[in-house]
Design a protein around this motif. Structure first.
Motif, short mmCIF file in Angstrom:
data_model
loop_
_atom_site.label_atom_id
_atom_site.label_comp_id
_atom_site.label_asym_id
_atom_site.label_seq_id
_atom_site.Cartn_x
_atom_site.Cartn_y
_atom_site.Cartn_z
N TYR A 42 0.84 -1.19 0.00
CA TYR A 42 0.00 0.00 0.00
C TYR A 42 0.88 1.24 0.00
O TYR A 42 1.91 1.29 0.66
CB TYR A 42 -0.91 0.00 1.23
N ILE A 43 0.45 2.25 -0.75
CA ILE A 43 1.20 3.50 -0.84
C ILE A 43 0.46 4.65 -0.17
O ILE A 43 1.01 5.74 -0.02
CB ILE A 43 1.49 3.86 -2.31
N PHE A 44 -0.79 4.39 0.23
CA PHE A 44 -1.57 5.45 0.87
C PHE A 44 -2.62 4.81 1.76
O PHE A 44 -3.22 3.80 1.39
CB PHE A 44 -2.24 6.34 -0.19
N GLU A 45 -2.86 5.42 2.91
CA GLU A 45 -3.88 4.94 3.85
C GLU A 45 -4.62 6.14 4.40
O GLU A 45 -4.03 7.19 4.65
CB GLU A 45 -3.25 4.17 5.01
N LEU A 46 -5.91 5.96 4.62
CA LEU A 46 -6.75 7.02 5.16
C LEU A 46 -7.73 6.41 6.16
O LEU A 46 -8.48 5.50 5.82
CB LEU A 46 -7.53 7.72 4.03
N GLU A 47 -7.70 6.89 7.39
CA GLU A 47 -8.62 6.39 8.40
C GLU A 47 -9.90 7.23 8.38
O GLU A 47 -9.86 8.45 8.25
CB GLU A 47 -7.99 6.44 9.79
N MET A 48 -11.03 6.55 8.51
CA MET A 48 -12.34 7.20 8.53
C MET A 48 -13.24 6.50 9.54
O MET A 48 -12.87 5.48 10.11
CB MET A 48 -13.00 7.13 7.14
N GLN A 49 -14.43 7.07 9.73
CA GLN A 49 -15.42 6.48 10.63
C GLN A 49 -16.77 6.48 9.93
O GLN A 49 -17.13 7.44 9.25
CB GLN A 49 -15.52 7.27 11.93
N VAL A 50 -17.51 5.39 10.12
CA VAL A 50 -18.85 5.27 9.54
C VAL A 50 -19.79 6.22 10.26
O VAL A 50 -19.81 6.29 11.49
CB VAL A 50 -19.39 3.82 9.67
N ARG A 51 -20.56 6.96 9.47
CA ARG A 51 -21.58 7.86 10.02
C ARG A 51 -22.93 7.15 9.97
O ARG A 51 -23.19 6.34 9.07
CB ARG A 51 -21.59 9.16 9.21
N ASP A 52 -23.79 7.47 10.92
CA ASP A 52 -25.08 6.79 11.04
C ASP A 52 -25.87 6.78 9.74
O ASP A 52 -26.45 5.76 9.36
CB ASP A 52 -25.94 7.45 12.12
N TYR A 53 -25.91 7.91 9.04
CA TYR A 53 -26.74 8.01 7.84
C TYR A 53 -26.21 7.21 6.66
O TYR A 53 -26.88 7.09 5.64
CB TYR A 53 -26.94 9.47 7.44
N GLU A 54 -25.03 6.61 6.79
CA GLU A 54 -24.48 5.78 5.72
C GLU A 54 -24.97 4.33 5.81
O GLU A 54 -24.68 3.52 4.94
CB GLU A 54 -22.95 5.81 5.77
N CYS A 55 -25.72 4.03 6.86
CA CYS A 55 -26.18 2.66 7.09
C CYS A 55 -27.61 2.47 6.58
O CYS A 55 -28.41 3.40 6.56
CB CYS A 55 -26.10 2.33 8.58
N ASP A 56 -27.90 1.23 6.20
CA ASP A 56 -29.25 0.91 5.73
C ASP A 56 -30.10 0.39 6.89
O ASP A 56 -29.68 0.44 8.06
CB ASP A 56 -29.20 -0.08 4.57
N MET A 57 -31.28 -0.10 6.58
CA MET A 57 -32.20 -0.56 7.63
C MET A 57 -31.67 -1.77 8.40
O MET A 57 -32.12 -2.04 9.51
CB MET A 57 -33.56 -0.89 7.01
#
Length: 135
Positions: A4-19
């Protein structure tokens, strides 16, 4: 073995989830795109700067293999490496939970257009040359 040459940490937001309480499959494409845009910036040019110069990286094909779902508030790391295959710049992108479990494996093929016409991608070489991996 590719690295890997690049990494980015993120967090899931509530509105990105389905039912079902898991990240909707379309949102993974947003994560992948955001990672590529941040990679561009780290490589020395932003997506906006490219666009202003009439250079557009365009997704030609994308393949995503879903391995394990992400859920609301999960922290994850989006990683990539790239290769040049003919006129295409191919991004191999994987997303892992910070605990190490693989969530998706993706292959994103991009081509370059300049002033609206497809090119051989030479416009990208000064930015990507040091990152390109050989097969």
């Amino acid at each position: 073995m590719s690295q890997y040459i690049f990494e980015l940490e993120m967090q899931v937001r509530d509105y990105e989830c389905d039912m079902e309480g898991i990240v909707n499959n379309a949102n993974y494409q947003h994560y992948l795109e955001h990672t590529r845009h941040e990679f561009l910036a780290a490589a020395g040019i932003s997506f906006v700067e490219m666009r202003e110069r009439g250079i557009d990286p365009v997704v030609n094909r994308i393949e995503i293999n879903y391995k394990m779902p992400l859920r609301s508030r999960d922290h994850f790391v989006s990683k990539l490496y790239m290769r040049r295959e003919g006129i295409k710049f191919v991004f191999y992108q994987d997303i892992y939970k910070v605990s190490g479990e693989l969530c998706i494996k993706a292959v994103v093929e991009t081509v370059c257009t300049t002033q609206g016409r497809i090119t051989r991608g030479e416009e990208f070489v000064p930015y990507f040359e040091r990152f390109l991996q050989q097969e």
